[in-house]
Design an enzyme around this catalytic site. Structure first.
Site, PDB file in Angstrom:
ATOM      1  N   GLU A  12       8.590 -33.175  -4.339  1.00  0.00           N
ATOM      2  CA  GLU A  12       8.858 -33.569  -5.726  1.00  0.00           C
ATOM      3  C   GLU A  12       9.267 -35.023  -5.892  1.00  0.00           C
ATOM      4  OE1 GLU A  12      10.666 -31.892  -9.014  1.00  0.00           O
ATOM      5  OE2 GLU A  12      10.239 -29.827  -8.479  1.00  0.00           O
ATOM      6  N   GLU A  56       0.808  -1.219   0.000  1.00  0.00           N
ATOM      7  CA  GLU A  56       0.000   0.000   0.000  1.00  0.00           C
ATOM      8  C   GLU A  56       0.840   1.268   0.000  1.00  0.00           C
ATOM      9  OE1 GLU A  56      -0.229  -2.687   1.833  1.00  0.00           O
ATOM     10  OE2 GLU A  56      -2.183  -2.912   2.792  1.00  0.00           O
TER      11      GLU A  56
HETATM   12  C1  AOF Z   1       0.041  -5.041   4.398  1.00  0.00           C
HETATM   13  N1  AOF Z   1       0.588  -4.941   3.171  1.00  0.00           N
HETATM   14  O1  AOF Z   1       1.990  -5.604   1.572  1.00  0.00           O
HETATM   15  C2  AOF Z   1       1.878  -6.892   3.545  1.00  0.00           C
HETATM   16  C3  AOF Z   1       1.255  -7.014   4.813  1.00  0.00           C
HETATM   17  O2  AOF Z   1       6.895  -7.538   9.882  1.00  0.00           O
HETATM   18  P1  AOF Z   1       6.055  -6.480   9.261  1.00  0.00           P
HETATM   19  O3  AOF Z   1       5.971  -5.242  10.052  1.00  0.00           O
HETATM   20  O4  AOF Z   1       6.420  -6.229   7.813  1.00  0.00           O
HETATM   21  O5  AOF Z   1       4.566  -7.059   9.242  1.00  0.00           O
HETATM   22  C4  AOF Z   1       4.274  -8.300   8.678  1.00  0.00           C
HETATM   23  C5  AOF Z   1       2.768  -8.478   8.655  1.00  0.00           C
HETATM   24  O6  AOF Z   1       2.207  -7.474   7.817  1.00  0.00           O
HETATM   25  C6  AOF Z   1       2.298  -9.787   8.048  1.00  0.00           C
HETATM   26  O7  AOF Z   1       2.195 -10.811   9.002  1.00  0.00           O
HETATM   27  C7  AOF Z   1       0.922  -9.397   7.556  1.00  0.00           C
HETATM   28  O8  AOF Z   1       0.031  -9.295   8.648  1.00  0.00           O
HETATM   29  C8  AOF Z   1       1.166  -8.008   7.041  1.00  0.00           C
HETATM   30  N2  AOF Z   1       1.561  -8.034   5.652  1.00  0.00           N
HETATM   31  N3  AOF Z   1       0.337  -6.095   5.181  1.00  0.00           N
HETATM   32  O9  AOF Z   1      -0.707  -4.177   4.831  1.00  0.00           O
HETATM   33  C9  AOF Z   1       1.490  -5.804   2.700  1.00  0.00           C
HETATM   34  N4  AOF Z   1       2.817  -7.777   3.120  1.00  0.00           N
HETATM   35 ZN    ZN Z   2       1.181  -2.903   5.866  1.00  0.00          ZN
END
Ligand code: AOF
Ligand code: ZN
Length: 412
Positions: A347, A56
């Protein structure tokens, strides 16, 4: 406002975008985000390689001032927690978007509905559950690890016209053609780890890397179920262990004498209590040659000294050895999840496939059927298109040259 076909179109775009980084965002999910203003995409992004920044914030940066009043389409509920990056929900609120459309809510306990609540509290309209089935499929690895504490398991089988997966004593036998093989390499590239049994590792001497031009850097971690450390030092796997990681899963029942300072073997289990039956008082473990499995090409000695020297040699070659029960996927898989492995490709060979099928721990089956005939000394496939276990839905058929791929998936 209700969901329109436009919403589904833009969410489909976000889901397609999210697939770009599948298997390349570490333990984070690969999320897609598109920002749409007056029917035009003004920002789009996928979670960055390695998992951060999240989708985002990058899409908002691209949209800039055009985000005000726009609609954001996100495949996963925007995060609400201060993790390694500030919450995406805050970024969306600050950008002035008027509406957020979400496919799947985030099971991460730090988020789990709070992202949506934050957006609504700020007066933003939120619609969740758009193209949810497709969204869940794109996030299958992440959702499985979050909710089941194990990786999402794909079983890939290539079966000949006479129902065989190989020929006894002959090493690698080409069953599928080059187009199907390229497809398998693409699948490896979006998977965290690939697993074979020691029988296959010895008989086929596979490399298990991604060799599609441009994707070579995306080889998965290679895992061998190898109770007695029989992996030859001259195998392609051992010889390349410094380039692409190799993990050998050895039986915790056959301990090398010199284990480690505490007398305990290294363990990948989250709970570091000694393996079943092991000494709990730090005394030297005694190798107990109770292992009854046989590797093709002869059973290596389970004599403690031999085990010890094989262990030292494999480690010197760069192979990581972990001690865990190789015959109980229900124990091994959570241990792999705690190492951050969210997706696993099984695999080979037939025995290993059966092990995972019998444990009910396969989420997806990719069955290639090729016109090749194996004939004499064939190794029978553990399944064919007529005996797919119950609970699997047929997801579709694709042709790769003369080879037919049928995909079956279990709901999760
Ligand atoms: C989002 N957008 O593109 C992703 C999300 O370790 P952090 O702070 O990066 O947080 C990881 C968590 O963030 C992951 O477990 C999931 O809940 C969320 N991933 N969230 O808004 C993203 N990749
Ligand atoms: Zn996020």
């Amino acid at each position: 406002m209700s969901i329109t076909p436009h919403d589904e179109r833009f969410m489909a775009a976000a889901i397609r975008l999210s697939r770009w980084h599948l298997g390349r965002t570490a333990t984070n999910p690969s999320v897609g985000c598109v920002i749409v203003r007056d029917g035009v995409i003004v920002g789009r992004a996928v979670t960055a390689l390695g998992g951060r920044p999240h989708a985002e914030t990058q899409a908002l940066a691209e949209a800039g001032a055009l985000a005000r009043g726009a609609t954001a389409y996100v495949t996963l509920e925007p995060c609400s927690h201060h993790g390694k990056t500030p919450p995406c929900s805050e970024a969306l609120i600050a950008s002035g978007v008027g509406r957020v459309v979400i496919s799947v809510t985030d099971p991460d306990p730090r988020v789990s509905g709070r992202g949506i609540a934050m957006l609504r509290e700020a007066g933003i309209q939120v619609d969740a559950g758009v193209l949810e089935e497709e969204g869940r499929r794109s996030l299958a690895a992440y959702l499985t690890r979050q909710t089941k504490n194990r990786p999402y398991v794909t079983l890939k089988l290539a079966v000949s016209a006479d129902g065989m997966v190989g020929r006894q004593g002959e090493g690698q036998v080409a069953i599928t053609g080059p187009l199907a093989r390229a497809q398998v390499h693409a699948l490896r590239a979006e998977t965290d780890a690939i697993l074979v049994g020691i029988g296959t590792a010895i008989a086929d001497d596979p490399l298990l890397t991604v060799r599609t031009p441009g994707l070579e850097a995306q080889s998965p971690i290679r895992i061998v179920l190898d109770p007695t450390l029989a992996l030859p030092l001259t195998s392609k796997l051992a010889l390349t262990a410094r380039d692409v990681p190799v993990i050998v899963v050895a039986s915790e029942e056959v301990w090398p004498l010199s284990a480690d300072a505490e007398g305990l073997p290294p363990s990948i289990l989250p709970d570091t209590s000694p393996p079943v039956g092991g000494p709990k008082d730090g005394s030297r473990p005694v190798a107990r040659p109770r292992y009854s499995g046989r590797a093709e090409g002869g059973t290596p000695s389970t004599d403690a000294t031999d085990m010890d020297s094989r262990r030292a040699a494999l480690e010197a070659a760069g192979v990581e050895i972990v001690y865990c029960n190789p015959y109980h996927p229900e124990i091994l898989l959570p241990a792999l999840a705690t190492r951050g492995i969210s997706s696993l490709l099984v695999e080979g060979g037939a025995k290993t496939a059966r092990l995972f099928l019998e444990a009910g721990l396969v989420d997806r089956i990719q069955l290639y059927q090729a016109p090749v005939v194996i004939g004499q000394r064939g190794i029978e496939s553990p399944l064919d298109a007529t005996d797919i276990p119950s609970g699997f839905a047929h997801r579709g058929t694709r042709m790769f040259g003369e080879d037919r791929l049928d995909e079956y998936e279990r709901g999760f």
